[in-house]
Design a protein around this motif. Structure first.
Motif, PDB file in Angstrom:
ATOM      1  N   GLU A   1       0.818  -1.203   0.000  1.00 49.53           N
ATOM      2  CA  GLU A   1       0.000   0.000   0.000  1.00 49.53           C
ATOM      3  C   GLU A   1       0.858   1.261   0.000  1.00 49.53           C
ATOM      4  OE1 GLU A   1      -2.710   2.844  -0.193  1.00 49.53           O
ATOM      5  OE2 GLU A   1      -2.987   0.708  -0.636  1.00 49.53           O
ATOM      6  N   GLU A   2       1.935   1.258   0.780  1.00 50.63           N
ATOM      7  CA  GLU A   2       2.822   2.425   0.799  1.00 50.63           C
ATOM      8  C   GLU A   2       3.448   2.658  -0.572  1.00 50.63           C
ATOM      9  OE1 GLU A   2       3.268   4.707   2.887  1.00 50.63           O
ATOM     10  OE2 GLU A   2       2.271   3.872   4.649  1.00 50.63           O
ATOM     11  N   LEU A   3       3.837   1.594  -1.242  1.00 45.79           N
ATOM     12  CA  LEU A   3       4.468   1.736  -2.550  1.00 45.79           C
ATOM     13  C   LEU A   3       3.463   2.162  -3.608  1.00 45.79           C
ATOM     14  CD1 LEU A   3       6.827  -1.366  -2.402  1.00 45.79           C
ATOM     15  CD2 LEU A   3       7.461   1.041  -2.144  1.00 45.79           C
ATOM     16  N   ARG A   4       2.232   1.696  -3.488  1.00 48.22           N
ATOM     17  CA  ARG A   4       1.192   2.136  -4.428  1.00 48.22           C
ATOM     18  C   ARG A   4       0.912   3.632  -4.254  1.00 48.22           C
ATOM     19  NH1 ARG A   4      -0.746  -2.065  -7.082  1.00 48.22           N
ATOM     20  NH2 ARG A   4      -0.982  -4.100  -6.079  1.00 48.22           N
ATOM     21  N   ALA A   5       0.889   4.079  -3.014  1.00 49.23           N
ATOM     22  CA  ALA A   5       0.615   5.493  -2.746  1.00 49.23           C
ATOM     23  C   ALA A   5       1.788   6.382  -3.146  1.00 49.23           C
ATOM     24  CB  ALA A   5       0.281   5.688  -1.265  1.00 49.23           C
ATOM     25  N   ALA A   6       2.994   5.841  -3.077  1.00 47.47           N
ATOM     26  CA  ALA A   6       4.221   6.570  -3.461  1.00 47.47           C
ATOM     27  C   ALA A   6       4.270   7.941  -2.797  1.00 47.47           C
ATOM     28  CB  ALA A   6       4.309   6.702  -4.978  1.00 47.47           C
ATOM     29  N   ARG A   7       3.975   7.994  -1.504  1.00 51.87           N
ATOM     30  CA  ARG A   7       3.935   9.275  -0.801  1.00 51.87           C
ATOM     31  C   ARG A   7       5.312   9.916  -0.690  1.00 51.87           C
ATOM     32  NH1 ARG A   7       0.445   5.863   2.330  1.00 51.87           N
ATOM     33  NH2 ARG A   7      -1.731   6.502   2.146  1.00 51.87           N
ATOM     34  N   ARG A   8       6.358   9.083  -0.709  1.00 51.20           N
ATOM     35  CA  ARG A   8       7.719   9.628  -0.627  1.00 51.20           C
ATOM     36  C   ARG A   8       8.374   9.751  -1.997  1.00 51.20           C
ATOM     37  NH1 ARG A   8      10.987  10.221   4.018  1.00 51.20           N
ATOM     38  NH2 ARG A   8       9.678  10.159   5.872  1.00 51.20           N
ATOM     39  N   GLY A   9       7.618   9.459  -3.035  1.00 51.85           N
ATOM     40  CA  GLY A   9       8.144   9.666  -4.368  1.00 51.85           C
ATOM     41  C   GLY A   9       8.140   8.412  -5.220  1.00 51.85           C
ATOM     42  N   GLU A  10       8.127   8.625  -6.524  1.00 51.37           N
ATOM     43  CA  GLU A  10       8.213   7.543  -7.500  1.00 51.37           C
ATOM     44  C   GLU A  10       9.686   7.212  -7.754  1.00 51.37           C
ATOM     45  OE1 GLU A  10       5.921   5.798  -8.775  1.00 51.37           O
ATOM     46  OE2 GLU A  10       4.033   6.932  -8.810  1.00 51.37           O
ATOM     47  N   HIS A  11       9.999   5.929  -7.744  1.00 49.11           N
ATOM     48  CA  HIS A  11      11.364   5.496  -8.013  1.00 49.11           C
ATOM     49  C   HIS A  11      11.308   4.050  -8.469  1.00 49.11           C
ATOM     50  CE1 HIS A  11      15.592   4.328  -7.203  1.00 49.11           C
ATOM     51  NE2 HIS A  11      15.833   5.585  -7.502  1.00 49.11           N
ATOM     52  N   ALA A  12      12.242   3.671  -9.343  1.00 50.94           N
ATOM     53  CA  ALA A  12      12.239   2.302  -9.866  1.00 50.94           C
ATOM     54  C   ALA A  12      12.328   1.255  -8.763  1.00 50.94           C
ATOM     55  CB  ALA A  12      13.397   2.135 -10.851  1.00 50.94           C
ATOM     56  N   SER A  13      13.015   1.586  -7.666  1.00 51.42           N
ATOM     57  CA  SER A  13      13.143   0.612  -6.569  1.00 51.42           C
ATOM     58  C   SER A  13      11.792   0.277  -5.947  1.00 51.42           C
ATOM     59  CB  SER A  13      14.095   1.136  -5.501  1.00 51.42           C
ATOM     60  OG  SER A  13      13.625   2.340  -4.933  1.00 51.42           O
ATOM     61  N   ASN A  14      10.769   1.138  -6.157  1.00 53.87           N
ATOM     62  CA  ASN A  14       9.435   0.842  -5.638  1.00 53.87           C
ATOM     63  C   ASN A  14       8.855  -0.432  -6.252  1.00 53.87           C
ATOM     64  OD1 ASN A  14       9.739   3.249  -4.298  1.00 53.87           O
ATOM     65  ND2 ASN A  14       7.969   4.252  -5.185  1.00 53.87           N
ATOM     66  N   LEU A  15       9.373  -0.826  -7.412  1.00 52.33           N
ATOM     67  CA  LEU A  15       8.898  -2.047  -8.062  1.00 52.33           C
ATOM     68  C   LEU A  15       9.410  -3.316  -7.378  1.00 52.33           C
ATOM     69  CD1 LEU A  15       9.479  -0.985 -11.767  1.00 52.33           C
ATOM     70  CD2 LEU A  15       7.276  -1.724 -10.853  1.00 52.33           C
ATOM     71  N   GLY A  16      10.480  -3.192  -6.592  1.00 49.43           N
ATOM     72  CA  GLY A  16      11.134  -4.372  -6.048  1.00 49.43           C
ATOM     73  C   GLY A  16      10.225  -5.265  -5.235  1.00 49.43           C
ATOM     74  N   ALA A  17       9.520  -4.682  -4.272  1.00 45.95           N
ATOM     75  CA  ALA A  17       8.652  -5.484  -3.404  1.00 45.95           C
ATOM     76  C   ALA A  17       7.465  -6.047  -4.165  1.00 45.95           C
ATOM     77  CB  ALA A  17       8.166  -4.630  -2.231  1.00 45.95           C
ATOM     78  N   VAL A  18       6.915  -5.267  -5.086  1.00 45.56           N
ATOM     79  CA  VAL A  18       5.740  -5.701  -5.843  1.00 45.56           C
ATOM     80  C   VAL A  18       6.094  -6.876  -6.748  1.00 45.56           C
ATOM     81  CG1 VAL A  18       3.966  -4.964  -7.474  1.00 45.56           C
ATOM     82  CG2 VAL A  18       4.803  -3.358  -5.749  1.00 45.56           C
ATOM     83  N   LEU A  19       7.226  -6.782  -7.422  1.00 49.35           N
ATOM     84  CA  LEU A  19       7.671  -7.893  -8.266  1.00 49.35           C
ATOM     85  C   LEU A  19       8.008  -9.122  -7.426  1.00 49.35           C
ATOM     86  CD1 LEU A  19       9.933  -5.914 -10.743  1.00 49.35           C
ATOM     87  CD2 LEU A  19       7.852  -7.168 -11.344  1.00 49.35           C
ATOM     88  N   ALA A  20       8.673  -8.910  -6.291  1.00 53.27           N
ATOM     89  CA  ALA A  20       9.021 -10.039  -5.425  1.00 53.27           C
ATOM     90  C   ALA A  20       7.766 -10.772  -4.962  1.00 53.27           C
ATOM     91  CB  ALA A  20       9.827  -9.550  -4.227  1.00 53.27           C
ATOM     92  N   LEU A  21       6.738 -10.018  -4.574  1.00 55.79           N
ATOM     93  CA  LEU A  21       5.502 -10.644  -4.110  1.00 55.79           C
ATOM     94  C   LEU A  21       4.832 -11.434  -5.232  1.00 55.79           C
ATOM     95  CD1 LEU A  21       3.483 -11.065  -1.829  1.00 55.79           C
ATOM     96  CD2 LEU A  21       2.338  -8.959  -2.545  1.00 55.79           C
ATOM     97  N   ARG A  22       4.868 -10.896  -6.427  1.00 53.70           N
ATOM     98  CA  ARG A  22       4.239 -11.577  -7.565  1.00 53.70           C
ATOM     99  C   ARG A  22       4.857 -12.963  -7.783  1.00 53.70           C
ATOM    100  NH1 ARG A  22       2.239  -8.680 -12.942  1.00 53.70           N
ATOM    101  NH2 ARG A  22       1.929 -10.446 -14.338  1.00 53.70           N
ATOM    102  N   PHE A  23       6.181 -13.040  -7.757  1.00 55.74           N
ATOM    103  CA  PHE A  23       6.840 -14.326  -7.974  1.00 55.74           C
ATOM    104  C   PHE A  23       6.731 -15.226  -6.745  1.00 55.74           C
ATOM    105  CE2 PHE A  23       8.623 -11.887 -11.417  1.00 55.74           C
ATOM    106  CZ  PHE A  23       8.716 -12.813 -12.438  1.00 55.74           C
ATOM    107  N   ALA A  24       6.716 -14.625  -5.553  1.00 50.82           N
ATOM    108  CA  ALA A  24       6.582 -15.419  -4.329  1.00 50.82           C
ATOM    109  C   ALA A  24       5.217 -16.096  -4.263  1.00 50.82           C
ATOM    110  CB  ALA A  24       6.793 -14.534  -3.106  1.00 50.82           C
ATOM    111  N   GLU A  25       4.177 -15.388  -4.653  1.00 51.04           N
ATOM    112  CA  GLU A  25       2.837 -15.972  -4.629  1.00 51.04           C
ATOM    113  C   GLU A  25       2.739 -17.137  -5.613  1.00 51.04           C
ATOM    114  OE1 GLU A  25       0.297 -12.565  -5.221  1.00 51.04           O
ATOM    115  OE2 GLU A  25      -0.029 -12.365  -3.048  1.00 51.04           O
TER     116      GLU A  25
END
Length: 382
Positions: A106-130
């Motif tokens: 949720e924090e990464l979706r909101a990007a309250r501290r800014g957009e950055h490529a590293s924001n994709l890291g957790a989302v991609l990790a979760l996708r493959f982990a699931e």
């Protein structure tokens, strides 16, 4: 989504994903190190395709790139015991390995501290982990905050300093040096200087990074200005000749070496120096000078008692740069150089510490300090 799974897995393989602005690095690691690694570069076509979109809009595209490479390398998702990703612009948090859960997504979706490529890291990790039925983790995100309280005051209550930097590589290098020295990291007083596209100079005491320059402070680097004369910056902002976006790009992306020399490439700057380019030589010397000044400042933060200065990051490959920098800082403490920034390995190490039971995985909501919760409230993160 993203709940912790108590799984026993026969594999000792971990998939690690580190998304960057123009590339995605990923690999399969065992406890002994990398088994297979790959880097896919993303050209102007991708940048144009997603122009104006949030960073997470690229999730499907980046995942497809990784899936294709894994298939070609004959890996199946179910072979992985866990998946690790680069931590993005999250709220202030303690260092460590974090379970990717709903709060982080949720924090990464909101990007309250800014957009950055590293924001994709957790989302991609979760996708493959699931897909594998295992847990996803991030390790030492860029917003790791272990500052001492006095480091937070900027000089005006209207502007707070907030901690952001290359925590992943910096922490990994500090731990590595401690292991090689047969000493515990919390027993060491260190200055760690990360020199990549951005430069972070940090002071470490009691196992904590108690201060560091943020991306808008400190030395100028390949494309960032670092600290600027404030009143002159105010005048520039008030001319009306630049938009806020242009000014932001001027200091973060088109500053430093690029602003002076038209290149972000340190090797190109060195080639110009070898060819007799006096301006390139002057700018190069000034950058090293500023790194040295910031290193001296962190020596003061540690009250002059420093066990070692550690130099790391991509620019640490340059023997010329390291030689010149040593002349400024050798008096502080013995200098050790760790060229490059093996972030995939650093993420994998953090995940394996959890899998081996050496470290308990943290949760975002439960590992904010009271000070960090207050800061989060001030900027609207909670």
């Amino acid at each position: 989504m993203g709940g912790e799974k108590a799984v026993e897995h026969e594999s000792n393989r971990v998939l690690v994903i580190n998304p960057g602005s123009t590339s995605t690095k990923f690999g399969v690691f065992t406890g002994n190190g990398p088994e297979w690694v790959a880097t896919v570069h993303h050209g102007d076509e991708e940048l144009e395709r997603f122009r104006g979109c949030s960073m997470l809009a690229r999730t499907g595209y980046r995942a497809g790139v990784i899936e294709k490479a894994l298939v070609e390398a004959e890996y199946d998702a179910k072979q992985f015991a866990a998946v690790g990703g680069r931590g993005g612009f999250l709220p202030p948090m303690a260092c460590g390995t974090y379970l990717v859960d709903d709060a982080i997504i949720e924090e990464l979706r909101a990007a309250r501290r800014g957009e950055h490529a590293s924001n994709l890291g957790a989302v991609l990790a979760l996708r493959f982990a699931e897909a594998a039925g295992v847990n996803a983790y991030v390790v030492d995100p860029v917003t790791v905050d272990e500052w001492q309280d006095c480091a937070r005051l900027s000089g005006t209550p209207s502007i707070e300093r907030w901690c952001v930097g290359h925590a992943l590589n910096i922490k990994a290098v500090a731990r590595r040096f401690a292991g090689e020295s047969a000493r515990a990291y919390p027993d060491l007083r260190l200055i760690v200087v990360h020199m990549g596209s951005g430069i972070t100079v940090s002071a470490h005491r009691d196992g904590r990074m108690i201060d560091n320059n943020t991306p808008e402070e400190g030395p100028f680097g390949p494309d960032r200005t670092g600290s600027l004369p404030v009143r002159e910056l105010i005048k520039l902002c008030m001319t009306g000749e630049h938009t806020e976006r242009q000014l932001d790009r001027m200091v973060f992306g088109e500053g430093g070496l690029f602003a002076y020399l038209g290149t972000r490439d340190l090797q190109e700057a060195e080639r110009r120096i070898d060819g007799g380019d006096a301006r390139a030589a002057a700018v190069y010397e000034a950058m090293i000078y500023q790194v040295a000044k910031e290193t001296g400042a962190m020596a003061a933060v540690l009250e002059g008692r420093v066990d070692a200065v550690l130099l790391t990051g991509g620019m640490a490959h340059s023997e010329r740069l390291i030689g010149k920098l040593r002349k400024y800082i050798d008096w502080i403490a013995p200098v050790t150089v760790y060229p490059g920034e093996d972030e995939l390995r650093s993420i994998a190490d953090g995940v394996f510490r959890v899998l081996r039971g050496e470290e308990q995985a943290k949760r975002l909501e439960t590992h904010l300090t009271e000070e960090q919760r207050r800061d989060a409230l001030v900027i609207g993160l909670e």
